[in-house]
Design an enzyme around this catalytic site. Structure first.
Site, PDB file in Angstrom:
ATOM      1  N   LYS A  92      14.891  10.150  -1.005  1.00  0.00           N
ATOM      2  CA  LYS A  92      14.458   8.948  -1.706  1.00  0.00           C
ATOM      3  C   LYS A  92      15.638   8.061  -2.109  1.00  0.00           C
ATOM      4  O   LYS A  92      16.792   8.466  -2.126  1.00  0.00           O
ATOM      5  CB  LYS A  92      13.621   9.327  -2.929  1.00  0.00           C
ATOM      6  CG  LYS A  92      12.200   9.788  -2.604  1.00  0.00           C
ATOM      7  CD  LYS A  92      11.380   8.672  -1.976  1.00  0.00           C
ATOM      8  CE  LYS A  92       9.929   9.034  -1.737  1.00  0.00           C
ATOM      9  NZ  LYS A  92       9.103   8.972  -2.940  1.00  0.00           N
ATOM     10  N   ARG A 149       6.853  17.654  -1.001  1.00  0.00           N
ATOM     11  CA  ARG A 149       6.697  16.828   0.200  1.00  0.00           C
ATOM     12  C   ARG A 149       8.099  16.485   0.718  1.00  0.00           C
ATOM     13  O   ARG A 149       8.825  15.695   0.112  1.00  0.00           O
ATOM     14  CB  ARG A 149       5.910  15.558  -0.132  1.00  0.00           C
ATOM     15  CG  ARG A 149       5.607  14.672   1.069  1.00  0.00           C
ATOM     16  CD  ARG A 149       4.825  13.440   0.631  1.00  0.00           C
ATOM     17  NE  ARG A 149       4.484  12.594   1.767  1.00  0.00           N
ATOM     18  CZ  ARG A 149       5.265  11.646   2.286  1.00  0.00           C
ATOM     19  NH1 ARG A 149       6.472  11.423   1.738  1.00  0.00           N
ATOM     20  NH2 ARG A 149       4.879  10.931   3.316  1.00  0.00           N
TER      21      ARG A 149
END
Length: 293
Positions: free
Chosen positions: A211, A245
């Site tokens: 991210k 995830r």
């Protein structure tokens, strides 16, 4: 049924040409099926298949095209693994569930309540994600009086909404939405206080892989963020993350295996030994030649 007594690894399988981290690496159905099988072999407990990337400088994908991307892939892999579909479009969710998906991972913050109705009818699981951004929208300098309070209030309200539409609590997973409508500093504050979401009473899906906040901290591009991702996974698991995830399934699976042993969460045989073939690793011929020069 998901056994969440230990964290589960959700492998990310993109059926898109423009993902921020692997766009173009798997351009057709056969290469995507092969990638899905590779993720399963690496230790994925379930796969999250998406036909529209979150990249904000591209237009939304029309439902028929998104269906064409994800449904054949789901049909090929549903017999191999539990399947989640990453979508906020009701037509796509309905087609994916009919093709064999058991979870609808809605990244939009449930912008369309029909998604919940589909899950209620099919008894599929539903992931509710916190975000104040709309699909394909990047918020510039978003403001929160308290980002954690905002996440708690938002998710609590959405839970009440989906209950009224027939979704049972046992069908729900919650995602706090790292980087979703949040600047890196806001995401870091949220993850620092992740355990404050425990009173919501539902398992947390943790989507921290590669991210922006990891890149902002480390100064690395997406595919070079594994070490930072593992640090975020370690932190998140210790504060309630149950479904992880991730892109790098094998590495995360190894991390969880060692962590569980060291924390006393898994049994370790007193006869545990390293196999002889793993004691040494030969250097490749080209590298050996280069090193000897």
């Amino acid at each position: 049924m998901l056994d969440l007594s230990a964290p589960l690894v959700m492998g990310i399988l993109n059926a898109t040409p423009d993902s921020f981290s692997d766009g173009g690496l798997h351009p057709d159905l056969e290469s995507r099926v092969a990638r899905g099988l590779e993720l399963i072999d690496d230790g994925a407990d379930l796969l999250d298949i998406g036909g529209e990337s979150g990249v904000t400088n591209r237009p939304p994908v029309e439902p028929p095209e998104e269906i064409a991307r994800v449904v054949p892939l789901i049909e090929r892999l549903a017999g191999e693994s539990l399947i989640s579909v990453d979508t906020y479009k009701p037509a796509v969710a309905r087609a994916a569930v009919a093709a064999g998906a058991s979870i609808v991972n809605d990244p939009s913050g449930l912008i369309n309540p029909e998604i919940a109705e589909i899950c209620a009818e099919a008894r599929a699981a539903l992931v509710i994600t916190h975000t104040r951004a709309r699909p394909k929208q990047k918020l510039h300098r978003p403001h929160y009086d308290d980002v954690v309070d905002d996440v708690k209030q938002f998710l609590a309200e959405k839970m009440e909404q989906v209950r009224a539409l027939g979704v049972r609590d046992e069908q729900l997973l919650l995602c706090p939405g790292p980087d979703m409508g949040k600047d890196p500093a806001q995401t870091i504050e949220l993850l620092r206080r992740l355990d404050e979401l425990a009173p919501l009473g539902r398992p947390l899906l943790l989507a921290v892989s590669r991210k922006d906040f990891v890149g902002a901290l480390t100064g690395r591009p997406p595919r070079d963020r594994l070490a930072g991702t593992l640090a975020a996974v370690a932190h998140g698991v210790s504060r309630g993350g149950r479904v992880l995830r991730v892109h790098d399934v094998g590495e995360v699976r190894d991390f969880l295996t060692v962590r569980a042993a060291l924390e006393g969460e898994s049994a370790v045989s007193p006869d545990l030994l390293l196999r002889d073939e793993l004691r040494r690793q030969e250097v490749g011929t080209a590298a050996a030649k280069q090193g000897s020069g």
